[in-house]
Enzyme design. Structure first.
Site, PDB file in Angstrom:
ATOM      1  N   SER A  47       0.833  -1.197   0.000  1.00  0.00           N
ATOM      2  CA  SER A  47       0.000   0.000   0.000  1.00  0.00           C
ATOM      3  C   SER A  47       0.876   1.259   0.000  1.00  0.00           C
ATOM      4  O   SER A  47       1.760   1.396  -0.844  1.00  0.00           O
ATOM      5  CB  SER A  47      -0.961  -0.036   1.192  1.00  0.00           C
ATOM      6  OG  SER A  47      -1.980   0.937   1.054  1.00  0.00           O
ATOM      7  N   ASP A 141      -8.348  -5.126  -6.233  1.00  0.00           N
ATOM      8  CA  ASP A 141      -7.951  -4.103  -5.269  1.00  0.00           C
ATOM      9  C   ASP A 141      -8.903  -2.911  -5.391  1.00  0.00           C
ATOM     10  O   ASP A 141      -9.026  -2.313  -6.459  1.00  0.00           O
ATOM     11  CB  ASP A 141      -6.512  -3.663  -5.567  1.00  0.00           C
ATOM     12  CG  ASP A 141      -5.972  -2.660  -4.564  1.00  0.00           C
ATOM     13  OD1 ASP A 141      -6.732  -2.187  -3.699  1.00  0.00           O
ATOM     14  OD2 ASP A 141      -4.775  -2.344  -4.649  1.00  0.00           O
ATOM     15  N   HIS A 175      -6.844  -5.735  -1.700  1.00  0.00           N
ATOM     16  CA  HIS A 175      -5.714  -4.841  -1.449  1.00  0.00           C
ATOM     17  C   HIS A 175      -4.700  -5.427  -0.473  1.00  0.00           C
ATOM     18  O   HIS A 175      -3.503  -5.354  -0.700  1.00  0.00           O
ATOM     19  CB  HIS A 175      -6.244  -3.509  -0.914  1.00  0.00           C
ATOM     20  CG  HIS A 175      -5.186  -2.459  -0.754  1.00  0.00           C
ATOM     21  ND1 HIS A 175      -4.469  -1.953  -1.816  1.00  0.00           N
ATOM     22  CD2 HIS A 175      -4.717  -1.814   0.358  1.00  0.00           C
ATOM     23  CE1 HIS A 175      -3.604  -1.040  -1.374  1.00  0.00           C
ATOM     24  NE2 HIS A 175      -3.737  -0.941  -0.062  1.00  0.00           N
TER      25      HIS A 175
END
Length: 229
Positions: A47, A141, A175
């Site tokens: 991330s 995601d 994600h």
């Protein structure tokens, strides 16, 4: 070494301004450590940590291998400073937030494209990097467009004569690609958004991806840091 970079002890509470010298100090600490083989070190970021690792590999020396798990090719959140250079954050439009039937935010379209207008200045200069790259991408995601970012990084690297990075895409994967057997986090509080968001992922496909991703990143690091398959 897990490196905190905000909202911890004496570190800044937010992400408005980050200084890459802080991360450079950590790299140099590892390079000088007697239990680190060298001559370079590896980076693993997920991330926001992914775009920070990409920036570290692009600006700093001594980075040999970099793995990004659903990272961004644009600087996100706040300005990144290094010496006399500043990477501005990519722009965003809160009006592009969509709500699910459960009242959760889907923010996948919020960030602007780093290929257009002033937002091109937020594109991390990956062409400067001397590191090998592995992008692990969840194709479901919902935090941002990780597959698009990985492909754009690949294009930029190859356009500047750099080696094509490895990109592994996982269908129906969200994600947070975590170590194997961690449960799928489909939604949670997003500290920057200030509310709950969806992260994407089908439980079975996501679990399978986590097992494979763990193997892939270890194989990559063994190859580029140890010199063994």
């Amino acid at each position: 070494m897990a490196l905190a970079y905000h909202n911890y002890e004496d570190l800044p509470k937010g992400l408005e301004i980050l200084h890459l010298e802080y991360f450079e100090e950590a790299v140099n600490y590892l390079l000088d450590h007697p239990q680190v083989k060298g001559p370079g070190v590896g980076l693993l970021g997920s991330s926001k940590g992914g775009d920070l690792c990409l920036s570290m590999a692009s600006f700093l020396k001594g980075i040999t291998a970099t793995v990004l798990i659903n990272g961004s090719v644009a600087n996100v959140g706040g300005a990144l400073h290094y010496k006399d250079e500043i990477l501005p954050p990519v722009g965003l439009d809160p009006n592009r937030v969509r709500l699910t039937k459960d009242g959760l935010a889907d923010i996948v379209d919020v960030l602007n494209s780093p290929l257009e207008g002033a937002d091109r200045k937020s594109f991390i200069p990956v062409e400067r990097a001397e590191s090998a790259f592995l992008f692990l991408v969840g194709q479901d995601d919902h935090n941002w467009k990780s597959e698009f970012y990985a492909n754009e990084a690949s294009k930029r690297l190859q356009a500047h004569g750099r080696k094509k990075p490895e990109i592994i895409c996982y269908p129906e994967t969200g994600h947070y690609i975590e170590p194997p057997y961690f449960p799928l986090c489909q939604a949670s509080l997003h500290t920057l958004v200030g509310g709950p968001v969806i992260w994407g992922g089908d439980p079975r496909a996501h679990a399978t991806a986590q097992v494979d991703a763990w193997k892939q990143l270890q194989t990559f690091f063994h190859k580029h840091l140890v010199g063994k398959s």
